[in-house]
Design an enzyme around this catalytic site. Structure first.
Site, PDB file in Angstrom:
ATOM      1  N   THR A  29       0.853  -1.185   0.000  1.00 32.49           N
ATOM      2  CA  THR A  29       0.000   0.000   0.000  1.00 32.49           C
ATOM      3  C   THR A  29       0.892   1.238   0.000  1.00 32.49           C
ATOM      4  OG1 THR A  29      -1.594  -1.264   1.319  1.00 32.49           O
ATOM      5  CG2 THR A  29      -1.968   1.093   1.104  1.00 32.49           C
ATOM      6  N   LYS A 141       3.869  -9.304   3.187  1.00 30.16           N
ATOM      7  CA  LYS A 141       2.480  -8.864   3.325  1.00 30.16           C
ATOM      8  C   LYS A 141       1.623  -9.702   2.389  1.00 30.16           C
ATOM      9  CE  LYS A 141       0.084  -4.556   4.322  1.00 30.16           C
ATOM     10  NZ  LYS A 141       0.188  -3.080   4.308  1.00 30.16           N
ATOM     11  N   GLU A 174       3.360  -6.210  16.704  1.00 29.65           N
ATOM     12  CA  GLU A 174       3.039  -4.985  15.965  1.00 29.65           C
ATOM     13  C   GLU A 174       1.685  -4.483  16.439  1.00 29.65           C
ATOM     14  OE1 GLU A 174       3.372  -6.626  12.060  1.00 29.65           O
ATOM     15  OE2 GLU A 174       1.401  -7.595  12.118  1.00 29.65           O
TER      16      GLU A 174
END
Length: 275
Positions: A29, A141, A174
């Protein structure tokens, strides 16, 4: 939101695409500002790493990069999501016969709340959903994001800004869609992501920036209590790009951990906003 599939403006994906069938692919992204994709070389490297780890068909990276620049040209501010799927396939898990990667791009508006959060900071709460450990998929990802979907549901129901996420051993990983750093004096720490989690683009950028600074960075495995005595905590991703944390509710019916300093945030933010 506008979509492109394999270079053509389109919003229809075949039902036998393996992104639909198995979540078989990876994505990144990208923050768009003044018609430019921020940190594009790092995003391309991330996709290349995902393709390699997932044994996906190779693709023309220069062609993809050119298409990305074409799509974002003239966009003053926005978000470009780039998905690479293994492509169309049969019913089963086997990747035999899959030779053509599907490239899916989507362009959307920039999340305005990040601008406010950079100034005001955010609050975190410990997520009841932990992340599974899988060293082979750690860092990339990939398209299997069900853990994040459930964590986001928790965030929305709890009405907090974000969630602190642990792995199944109780170690820090995270947040829902961002990486985390904390500072004690001149020592800065971030979780070791060799077992699970996403190696974010902005995390990589911050690691590079700290290597050139007088801060000392360590990637470590720690339980959340390590944050209780930090001078400062911040979260980051390619869109934010860096946001200070005001407080963390790690345990119900116990005092929150609060942070006043923004020393590291003020050092990093202008550098992380550059294209």
């Amino acid at each position: 939101m506008t979509y492109w599939i394999n270079g053509n403006q389109c919003d229809l994906l075949p039902v036998n695409d393996r992104a639909v069938q198995f979540g078989d692919g990876c994505f990144t992204t990208i923050r768009i500002e003044r018609g430019q994709p921020a940190l594009l070389p790092l995003h391309i490297k991330r996709l290349q790493k995902g393709v390699e780890k997932l044994f996906m068909p190779e693709l023309d990276w220069s062609c993809l990069e050119h298409h990305i620049k074409q799509v974002v040209e003239g966009c003053e501010s926005g978000v470009l999501k780039v998905i690479l799927s293994r492509g169309a396939g049969g019913r089963g898990y086997s990747i035999d016969g899959t030779v053509q990667t599907t490239q899916l791009l989507s362009l959307s508006s920039y999340p305005e709340q990040y601008i406010t959060q950079r100034q005001k900071g955010v609050s975190l709460e410990l997520s009841p959903i932990s992340m599974g450990i899988n060293p082979h998929l750690a860092g990339i990802k990939h398209l299997n994001r069900l853990e994040q979907v459930l964590i986001k549901r928790f965030i929305e129901q709890s009405k907090v800004d974000d969630a602190l996420v642990l792995d199944s051993d109780g170690l820090l990983v995270e947040c829902c869609a961002s990486n985390i750093f904390w500072r004690k004096g001149k020592n800065v720490y971030t979780p070791d992501l060799s077992q699970c989690g996403v190696e974010g683009i902005m995390r990589q950028k911050i690691i590079e920036l700290l290597a050139e600074s007088d801060y000392n960075l360590s990637c470590i495995m720690r339980y959340p209590e390590a944050l209780a005595h930090a001078d400062e905590v911040l979260i980051c991703n390619s869109l934010m790009p860096v946001i200070p944390v005001n407080q963390i509710q790690a345990h119900k019916n116990q005092p929150v951990w609060e942070y006043q300093s923004r020393e590291l945030h003020e050092y990093l933010l202008p550098k992380c906003l550059t294209l």
